[in-house]
Design a protein around this motif. Structure first.
Motif, PDB file in Angstrom:
ATOM      1  N   PRO A  72      35.646  46.879  49.876  1.00 38.63           N
ATOM      2  CA  PRO A  72      36.862  47.257  49.136  1.00 38.63           C
ATOM      3  C   PRO A  72      37.182  46.315  47.977  1.00 38.63           C
ATOM      4  CG  PRO A  72      37.362  46.744  51.450  1.00 38.63           C
ATOM      5  CD  PRO A  72      35.929  46.407  51.228  1.00 38.63           C
ATOM      6  N   ALA A  73      36.528  45.164  47.937  1.00 43.30           N
ATOM      7  CA  ALA A  73      36.910  44.148  46.936  1.00 43.30           C
ATOM      8  C   ALA A  73      36.884  44.667  45.487  1.00 43.30           C
ATOM      9  CB  ALA A  73      36.031  42.919  47.076  1.00 43.30           C
ATOM     10  N   PRO A  74      35.877  45.410  45.032  1.00 44.55           N
ATOM     11  CA  PRO A  74      35.880  45.831  43.627  1.00 44.55           C
ATOM     12  C   PRO A  74      37.093  46.677  43.262  1.00 44.55           C
ATOM     13  CG  PRO A  74      33.799  46.399  44.663  1.00 44.55           C
ATOM     14  CD  PRO A  74      34.660  45.846  45.718  1.00 44.55           C
ATOM     15  N   TYR A  75      37.534  47.534  44.186  1.00 40.23           N
ATOM     16  CA  TYR A  75      38.704  48.377  43.887  1.00 40.23           C
ATOM     17  C   TYR A  75      39.966  47.543  43.897  1.00 40.23           C
ATOM     18  CZ  TYR A  75      34.929  51.272  45.337  1.00 40.23           C
ATOM     19  OH  TYR A  75      33.691  51.800  45.444  1.00 40.23           O
ATOM     20  N   THR A  76      39.937  46.538  44.787  1.00 38.37           N
ATOM     21  CA  THR A  76      41.110  45.670  44.906  1.00 38.37           C
ATOM     22  C   THR A  76      41.398  44.924  43.606  1.00 38.37           C
ATOM     23  OG1 THR A  76      40.349  45.376  47.141  1.00 38.37           O
ATOM     24  CG2 THR A  76      42.109  43.961  46.440  1.00 38.37           C
ATOM     25  N   ILE A  77      40.345  44.682  42.820  1.00 32.65           N
ATOM     26  CA  ILE A  77      40.538  43.921  41.581  1.00 32.65           C
ATOM     27  C   ILE A  77      41.649  44.536  40.735  1.00 32.65           C
ATOM     28  CG2 ILE A  77      39.447  43.273  39.405  1.00 32.65           C
ATOM     29  CD1 ILE A  77      36.827  43.065  40.921  1.00 32.65           C
ATOM     30  N   ILE A  78      41.727  45.865  40.698  1.00 33.92           N
ATOM     31  CA  ILE A  78      42.789  46.501  39.909  1.00 33.92           C
ATOM     32  C   ILE A  78      43.930  46.986  40.798  1.00 33.92           C
ATOM     33  CG2 ILE A  78      43.340  48.429  38.391  1.00 33.92           C
ATOM     34  CD1 ILE A  78      41.836  46.091  37.114  1.00 33.92           C
ATOM     35  N   THR A  79      43.619  47.618  41.931  1.00 33.44           N
ATOM     36  CA  THR A  79      44.724  48.189  42.708  1.00 33.44           C
ATOM     37  C   THR A  79      45.646  47.093  43.234  1.00 33.44           C
ATOM     38  OG1 THR A  79      43.378  48.215  44.705  1.00 33.44           O
ATOM     39  CG2 THR A  79      43.455  50.236  43.423  1.00 33.44           C
ATOM     40  N   PHE A  80      45.099  45.913  43.541  1.00 32.97           N
ATOM     41  CA  PHE A  80      45.969  44.855  44.069  1.00 32.97           C
ATOM     42  C   PHE A  80      47.003  44.417  43.027  1.00 32.97           C
ATOM     43  CE2 PHE A  80      47.349  40.811  45.563  1.00 32.97           C
ATOM     44  CZ  PHE A  80      47.357  40.937  46.936  1.00 32.97           C
ATOM     45  N   PRO A  81      46.562  43.997  41.845  1.00 32.81           N
ATOM     46  CA  PRO A  81      47.582  43.621  40.855  1.00 32.81           C
ATOM     47  C   PRO A  81      48.500  44.783  40.504  1.00 32.81           C
ATOM     48  CG  PRO A  81      45.437  42.870  40.150  1.00 32.81           C
ATOM     49  CD  PRO A  81      45.206  43.735  41.345  1.00 32.81           C
ATOM     50  N   PHE A  82      47.977  46.001  40.517  1.00 32.51           N
ATOM     51  CA  PHE A  82      48.820  47.133  40.132  1.00 32.51           C
ATOM     52  C   PHE A  82      49.934  47.363  41.145  1.00 32.51           C
ATOM     53  CE2 PHE A  82      49.731  51.708  40.465  1.00 32.51           C
ATOM     54  CZ  PHE A  82      50.372  51.856  39.250  1.00 32.51           C
ATOM     55  N   LEU A  83      49.571  47.457  42.432  1.00 31.25           N
ATOM     56  CA  LEU A  83      50.616  47.693  43.431  1.00 31.25           C
ATOM     57  C   LEU A  83      51.586  46.520  43.478  1.00 31.25           C
ATOM     58  CD1 LEU A  83      48.808  49.438  46.390  1.00 31.25           C
ATOM     59  CD2 LEU A  83      50.226  50.410  44.618  1.00 31.25           C
ATOM     60  N   THR A  88      35.319  37.463  40.797  1.00 28.41           N
ATOM     61  CA  THR A  88      35.458  38.338  41.960  1.00 28.41           C
ATOM     62  C   THR A  88      35.669  37.568  43.258  1.00 28.41           C
ATOM     63  OG1 THR A  88      33.060  38.411  42.022  1.00 28.41           O
ATOM     64  CG2 THR A  88      34.155  40.279  41.040  1.00 28.41           C
ATOM     65  N   LYS A  89      35.400  36.253  43.224  1.00 30.50           N
ATOM     66  CA  LYS A  89      35.463  35.453  44.446  1.00 30.50           C
ATOM     67  C   LYS A  89      36.825  35.534  45.135  1.00 30.50           C
ATOM     68  CE  LYS A  89      34.108  30.790  45.674  1.00 30.50           C
ATOM     69  NZ  LYS A  89      33.902  29.476  45.069  1.00 30.50           N
ATOM     70  N   GLY A  90      37.896  35.411  44.329  1.00 29.48           N
ATOM     71  CA  GLY A  90      39.239  35.423  44.896  1.00 29.48           C
ATOM     72  C   GLY A  90      39.546  36.744  45.592  1.00 29.48           C
ATOM     73  N   PHE A  91      39.140  37.839  44.974  1.00 23.38           N
ATOM     74  CA  PHE A  91      39.404  39.152  45.564  1.00 23.38           C
ATOM     75  C   PHE A  91      38.593  39.335  46.844  1.00 23.38           C
ATOM     76  CE2 PHE A  91      40.404  39.556  41.080  1.00 23.38           C
ATOM     77  CZ  PHE A  91      41.660  40.113  41.148  1.00 23.38           C
ATOM     78  N   GLN A  92      37.339  38.875  46.810  1.00 24.15           N
ATOM     79  CA  GLN A  92      36.505  38.974  48.008  1.00 24.15           C
ATOM     80  C   GLN A  92      37.137  38.163  49.141  1.00 24.15           C
ATOM     81  OE1 GLN A  92      33.543  40.919  48.128  1.00 24.15           O
ATOM     82  NE2 GLN A  92      34.024  40.614  50.280  1.00 24.15           N
ATOM     83  N   ALA A  93      37.721  37.029  48.792  1.00 25.12           N
ATOM     84  CA  ALA A  93      38.357  36.197  49.823  1.00 25.12           C
ATOM     85  C   ALA A  93      39.519  36.939  50.476  1.00 25.12           C
ATOM     86  CB  ALA A  93      38.842  34.893  49.210  1.00 25.12           C
ATOM     87  N   LEU A  94      40.272  37.714  49.668  1.00 26.93           N
ATOM     88  CA  LEU A  94      41.386  38.495  50.226  1.00 26.93           C
ATOM     89  C   LEU A  94      40.868  39.477  51.273  1.00 26.93           C
ATOM     90  CD1 LEU A  94      43.630  39.528  47.210  1.00 26.93           C
ATOM     91  CD2 LEU A  94      44.077  37.821  48.935  1.00 26.93           C
ATOM     92  N   ILE A  95      39.736  40.113  50.965  1.00 26.76           N
ATOM     93  CA  ILE A  95      39.174  41.100  51.887  1.00 26.76           C
ATOM     94  C   ILE A  95      38.615  40.400  53.118  1.00 26.76           C
ATOM     95  CG2 ILE A  95      37.444  42.922  52.137  1.00 26.76           C
ATOM     96  CD1 ILE A  95      39.698  43.567  50.190  1.00 26.76           C
ATOM     97  N   ASP A  96      37.874  39.306  52.884  1.00 25.73           N
ATOM     98  CA  ASP A  96      37.235  38.612  54.007  1.00 25.73           C
ATOM     99  C   ASP A  96      38.263  38.007  54.960  1.00 25.73           C
ATOM    100  OD1 ASP A  96      34.781  39.306  53.160  1.00 25.73           O
ATOM    101  OD2 ASP A  96      34.321  37.427  52.153  1.00 25.73           O
TER     102      ASP A  96
END
Lengths: 84, 846
Positions: free
Chosen positions: B401-412, B381-389
Motif C-alpha cells: 500500500p505504500a505507493p498509494y499512501t504517498i498521496i492519499t495519506f497527505p490528502f486525507l 519512499t522510506k518514510g511512507f514504507q515505515a508507516l505501512i511496516d
C-alpha cells in the motif's frame, strides 16, 4: 444548474494535464511507476476535491445570514454601497 | 525493476565457498548488503561453533577499544570521524591489530597506575601540608590562650586538688604531658567522629578541627572531596590506642606531627619541596598519557569499524555448514533475483582478493518456504514504507500500500487539517528539512522527537502542501477567507431595510447570488455569515463520505490485483465480486444520490425541485436499508429524486444482501467440490489398478491410497477451518463497510474542529490586538501577535497536526488496508556492514 463552463473547463483541463498528460513524460528509470502514480493520484484527489466544493455551491438552498455591520461593510468594500 | 508496488522477488540460494576464500567473499557480500544468510546449524551452541575463537578475539579487541575510547572521552580529546568505512582487514592483519591494541592498553594502564600512585602520594603530602599549617594555628592559640590560662589559674588547680585528692593531683601532674595525634578526615564524618571520641573516651580527649577550604582529589575515583584537619589531645597510652583505633575506624589518615615548632617548620619546608617535585613528575605523566591518547584518537573510529567488520564476518561464517571434505563451506541465503548478477560479481572479487583458484558456486534452490519481504525504498519512499511496516510487513509479493499512501495519506490529512496558513508553516518546516537534508543528517541528533520529524520530512512536506491546497479550497487562511475572485454574493438592500433589522439572510434565488459558484473553493461570504456552520457541515459531511467510499472501493480493487497476481480465480469470484457489489450498490449509490441532489435541486427551480422538496440523502439511505418508502414533506413534493427510485433501491438492496451468503458459502463450497473431485479421481484410479494383479505399479498405488487415507482427516479439518475463516472474513467485511463508511466522517469532524479552533483563537486573542489605535496599539498588537503565533504553532499546527496525523494513520491502517492487506510477511534482513555499524554506534550512544 448554475455552473460556469469556463471555470469547470479550466480546472478540469489543468488537473487533466497533470494527471493524464504529464505521466507520459516522466523520464524512464526505476521510479517511473511511482512518479506516474503520484501525478495521477494528486490530480484525481485535487480535482475531485475542488469539484465537490464547486458542486456543493452550485445550487445553494439558502443564502448566508449576515449581521447588519457585516452587510454594510460588504456593501462598502465589495461594491454596491448603500447610501443612508 | 525495483518498483515499490510489490516486494522484490526473492530466491533461496546455496553458496559453496572455498574455505580460504570464504572470509574475503563474505566481506564483499557485507559491503554489498543484499544477502540474508540462514543459520544452518541452529542446534549448535554458540560456544561450539567453528569460529568461536575468532569471535572471542574480536570481542576482546572491542573491549580494549572501548576502554581506550572511555579514556579518550575522559580527557575530552576530539575523536576524528572521517565517516569513511575502511574495508574489513585480512584475517592475518588481525594479529597486528591485536598487538597494537594490547600495547596501547598496557601502556595506558601502566600510565594510569603510575599516575594514581603519584596522585596518592601527592594527596598525602597536601594533607600533611594542611595539617602542619592548621596545627600551627592550634599551637599558637594554645600558647596564647591555653597556657596562659593554665598559668593564671592556680586557684582552679587547688580546687581540683581538694576535690580529687591524691589521684586528682597525680592526674593534674600528668596533664602537663599531653599527647596528641593529628590527621585528616572526610568532612561529613566529623560530627559522628566527635561524638564517638567523646563517648569512648568519656570526654577525656580534646578535639580541635579546621576545614580545608579547597577540595582534594580522591586518586582512586577522581572525585573532588572536602576534608577537615583535626588534632586530638589526650593523656596516657591507653587513651592513645583508643583514639588511634577510632581514627582507623573512621578512615581518618594520621600524620606525624612534630611537637617542636622548629621541627614543624622544617618539615613544612620539606613537604613543600616534595610537592613541587611531584607536580613536575605528575605533569610529565599526564603529558605522556595525553600524547598516547591523542595518537589513539586519530585512529579509534577506524579501528572500531575494522574490528566490528571482522566480528560480523566471523559471526556470519559461524552460520555456515562445513563440507564433508572440510575443504569448503556451504551457506544458504535469501537473495533478490534481480541482484544475483551483482552478488556473483562480488563473490568473484572476493575470490580474486583471497587468491583462491576455485570460484564460488551460487546455486538457486527450490523451496516451499515463504521468502522474506524486501521493498527497495529510497529516501523519499522510506518514510511512507515505515508507516505501512509499523502496521505489519507485507506478505511476500503482496500489493504494497505504500505507493498509494504517498498521496492519499497527505490528502486525507489535509482534508482534516485544511488551512492554508497552517499548511504553509508545516510545508516550510518540511521543506527546510528536505533542503538541508545532508547537513542535518550528518549531525546525527540523539533527540528522539527530532529524529521522528526528520525521518518523516517528506511526509511533513507533502502534508503541508496538500493542507495548503485544501485550505485554499475551504478558503481558510488562519481562519480568515481570501476574496481573490470577488464574492459571488451581492448585497442589494437599501438603507431602510438594513437599519431596521439586526441581520439579514441573502436570497439565493434572485439578484443576491450570481447563480454560479465562486470559481475555486468556498465563497468568502460564508466566513462572515452567521449560518456558515450549517452550510459547511452539509458540504464537509458529504465530501467525507464521498472520499471515504472512493478510498474503500480503491482498496477492494487493489485486492483484485492481488487475486489476479496470485492467480486465485476463486477469490475473484467469491470475494472480490460480491464485495464490490456490496460496496457499490449500497454506499456508492449513496454517493450518487449526493451528486444528484447537488445538481437537480436548486432554489431557482419550481417548487417540486426546490430546496423545500429536496429529500435528505441520509433519510433516503436509511429508508432504503429498512425497506421503507420515502415520505414527501408536503403534497406538492415528490418524495423521490428520480422516477422508479423505489424499485431501483429495492433491487440494489436485495442484490447487496444476496452478496452476504455468496461471500459466506461460495468459497468453502467450491473448495470442497474441488477436493472431492480430486479424491474421486484417485479412488477410481485405485479401483482399476486393483483390478490389475500385476505387481509394481499396483503396489505403489496402494501405498498412495493409504497415505491418502491419512490425509482425509486433515482435509475435513481444513474444510472446517476454511468455513470459520470465511465467515469471520464475511462478517468483518459486511459490518466493516458500514462502520468504516461512518468512520470516514472523522474527516468532517476534525476539519470542523480545526476550523472552529482557529477561528476561536483569532477571535479571543488576535482580535484584541487589532482593537487599539495610537502607538500603544502597536505595542499591544506586538504582544498579542506573539501570543497568537505561539498558540497557533503549538496548538493548531503541532497538536492538531498530530491528532489529524493519527486519524489519517487509522484511516489507512484500518479502513483502507483491511480491504486487501494481509501483512503476514517478515522483513528481509540482509547481512550488511552498514546496518551492523549503525546499530553498534546507536547502542554505544545509548
Amino acid at each position: 444548474m448554475g455552473a460556469s463552463v469556463v471555470a469547470v473547463l479550466v480546472f478540469t483541463i489543468l488537473w487533466g494535464v497533470v494527471g493524464i498528460v504529464l505521466p507520459f513524460f516522466v523520464p524512464k528509470g526505476p521510479n517511473r511507476g511511482i512518479l506516474q502514480l503520484i501525478l495521477i493520484l494528486t490530480a484525481f484527489t485535487c480535482w475531485s476535491f475542488w469539484l465537490c466544493c464547486y458542486m456543493a455551491q452550485m445550487n445553494p438552498f439558502f443564502g448566508p445570514k449576515l449581521e447588519r455591520k457585516t452587510i454594510l461593510m460588504m456593501a462598502r468594500e465589495w461594491g454596491n454601497p448603500i447610501a443612508p | 525493476m525495483g518498483s515499490l508496488f510489490r516486494s522484490e522477488e526473492m530466491t533461496l540460494c546455496q553458496l559453496f565457498l572455498q574455505s580460504e576464500a570464504a572470509y574475503a567473499c563474505v566481506s564483499e557480500l557485507g559491503e554489498l548488503g543484499l544477502v540474508q544468510f540462514r543459520d544452518l546449524n541452529p542446534d549448535v551452541n554458540a560456544f561450539q561453533r567453528k569460529f568461536v575463537n575468532e569471535v572471542r578475539r574480536c570481542d576482546e579487541m572491542e573491549r580494549k577499544l572501548r576502554y581506550l575510547e572511555k579514556e579518550i572521552k575522559k580527557d575530552g580529546i576530539p575523536m576524528l570521524d572521517t565517516g569513511e568505512s575502511p574495508e574489513a582487514p585480512q584475517p592475518r592483519e588481525m594479529i597486528d591489530l591485536e598487538a597494537t591494541f594490547e600495547k596501547l592498553e598496557n601502556e595506558l594502564r601502566e600510565v594510569n597506575q603510575n599516575a594514581e600512585a603519584l596522585k596518592r602520594n601527592f594527596l598525602e603530602l597536601t594533607e600533611l601540608k594542611h595539617i602542619l599549617r592548621k596545627t600551627q594555628i592550634f599551637f599558637d592559640e594554645a600558647e596564647h590562650g591555653g597556657v596562659v590560662s593554665q598559668m593564671a589559674d592556680p586557684n582552679r588547680e587547688e580546687e581540683q586538688v581538694t576535690l580529687l585528692g591524691e589521684e586528682g593531683l597525680r592526674a593534674g601532674g600528668q596533664a602537663l604531658k599531653l599527647g596528641f595525634v593529628a590527621g585528616v578526615i572526610l568532612r561529613e564524618r566529623i560530627p559522628a567522629f566527635e561524638r564517638m571520641l567523646w563517648r569512648a573516651c568519656r570526654g577525656n580527649v580534646f578535639l580541635r578541627q579546621a576545614e580545608i577550604e579547597t577540595p582534594l582529589e580522591d586518586p582512586s575515583t577522581g572525585d573532588q572531596v572536602f576534608k577537615s584537619v583535626f588534632i586530638i589531645f589526650f593523656q596516657g597510652d591507653q587513651l592513645k590506642t583508643r583514639v588511634k583505633k577510632i581514627c582507623e575506624g573512621f578512615r581518618a589518615t594520621l600524620y606525624p606531627c612534630p611537637e617542636a615548632p622548629a621541627d614543624r617548620r622544617e618539615m613544612a619546608m620539606g613537604v613543600m619541596t616534595r610537592i613541587e617535585d611531584l607536580n613536575t613528575v605528575l605533569g610529565q605523566t599526564q603529558d605522556h598519557r595525553h600524547r598516547v591518547l591523542v595518537a589513539a584518537a586519530k585512529n579509534i573510529k577506524n579501528w572500531f569499524v575494522k574490528v566490528r567488520k571482522i566480528k560480523a564476518i566471523y559471526h556470519t561464517l559461524n552460520l555456515f555448514n562445513l563440507d564433508v571434505t572440510q575443504k569448503c563451506l556451504i551457506a544458504e541465503c535469501w537473495v533478490p533475483v534481480l541482484d544475483i548478477e551483482t552478488i556473483q560479481l562480488a563473490l568473484r572479487r572476493g575470490t580474486e582478493r583471497s587468491g583462491s583458484s576455485v570460484p564460488p558456486i551460487l546455486n538457486r534452490m527450490e523451496t516451499f518456504e515463504d521468502p522474506p519481504t524486501y521493498n527497495r525504498t529510497n529516501k523519499f519512499t522510506k518514510g511512507f514504507q515505515a508507516l505501512i511496516d509499523a502496521y505489519g510487513v507485507a506478505s511476500y509479493r503482496e500489493m504494497n500500500p505504500a505507493p498509494y499512501t504517498i498521496i492519499t495519506f497527505p490528502f486525507l490529512f489535509a482534508v482534516m487539517f485544511g488551512d492554508t496558513g497552517h499548511g504553509m508553516i508545516m510545508a516550510l518546516f518540511g521543506g527546510w528539512m528536505v533542503l538541508k537534508e545532508k547537513p542535518l543528517a550528518a549531525k546525527k541528533s540523539d533527540n528522539e522527537i527530532w529524529n521522528i520529524f526528520f525521518g518523516g520530512r517528506y511526509i511533513v512536506f507533502l502534508m503541508g502542501l496538500f493542507s495548503m491546497y485544501t485550505g485554499f479550497i475551504y478558503n481558510d487562511f488562519f481562519s480568515k477567507s481570501l476574496n481573490i475572485f470577488g464574492t459571488y454574493w451581492k448585497v442589494n438592500y437599501n438603507w431602510t431595510t438594513v437599519s431596521s433589522l439586526p441581520s439579514l439572510q441573502l436570497d439565493p434565488n434572485g439578484t443576491d447570488y450570481l447563480q454560479r459558484p465562486y470559481p475555486i473553493g468556498m465563497d468568502p461570504v460564508w466566513q462572515l455569515s452567521e449560518n456558515k456552520i450549517v452550510f459547511l457541515n452539509s458540504y464537509k459531511m458529504k465530501i467525507s463520505i464521498i472520499f471515504g467510499v472512493i478510498h474503500m472501493i480503491f482498496g477492494v480493487v487493489v485486492g483484485l490485483w492481488n487475486h489476479m497476481y496470485f492467480k486465485k480465480r476463486i477469490n475473484v469470484i467469491c470475494d472480490f465480486i460480491p464485495q464490490m457489489i456490496f460496496l457499490l450498490f449500497l454506499f456508492f449509490y449513496m454517493v450518487l444520490l449526493m451528486f444528484i441532489k447537488w445538481i437537480k435541486y436548486a432554489p431557482t427551480n419550481e417548487e417540486i425541485n426546490g430546496p423545500y422538496c429536496a429529500p435528505s440523502v441520509l433519510i433516503t439511505f436509511i429508508n432504503m436499508v429498512l425497506f421503507k418508502a420515502n415520505v414527501a414533506p408536503s403534497e406538492v413534493c415528490d418524495p423521490w429524486m428520480f422516477s422508479g427510485q423505489l424499485g431501483v433501491q429495492r433491487a440494489l438492496l436485495i442484490l447487496a444482501v444476496l452478496c452476504i451468503p455468496w461471500m459466506l458459502f461460495a468459497k468453502p463450497f467450491l473448495l470442497m467440490r474441488n477436493m472431492k473431485s480430486k479424491m474421486h479421481q484417485q479412488l477410481n484410479n485405485h479401483g482399476t489398478e486393483n483390478g490389475d494383479v500385476e505387481g509394481g505399479a499396483g503396489a505403489v498405488q496402494q501405498n498412495a491410497g493409504t497415505v491418502q487415507g491419512g490425509h482425509k482427516e486433515e482435509e475435513q479439518h481444513d474444510i472446517g477451518e476454511i468455513f470459520v475463516h470465511q465467515s469471520i472474513h464475511t462478517i468483518e467485511y459486511v459490518l466493516g463497510s458500514v462502520s468504516h463508511t461512518a468512520s470516514y466522517l472523522r474527516l468532517w469532524a476534525l476539519s470542523l474542529a480545526h476550523a472552529q479552533l482557529s477561528e476561536v483563537l483569532w477571535n479571543m486573542v488576535m482580535r484584541n490586538g487589532l482593537r487599539y489605535e495610537n502607538w500603544y496599539g502597536g505595542v499591544i498588537l506586538w504582544v498579542v501577535f506573539a501570543l497568537w503565533a505561539v498558540l497557533t504553532v503549538g496548538i493548531l499546527v503541532l497538536m492538531e497536526g498530530l491528532s489529524a496525523f493519527l486519524h489519517t494513520l487509522r484511516l489507512h491502517w484500518v479502513e483502507f488496508q483491511s480491504k486487501f492487506y494481509m501483512g503476514a510477511g517478515y522483513t528481509f534482513q540482509p547481512f550488511s556492514f552498514e546496518i551492523i555499524l549503525d546499530s553498534a554506534q546507536a547502542t554505544v550512544e545509548d
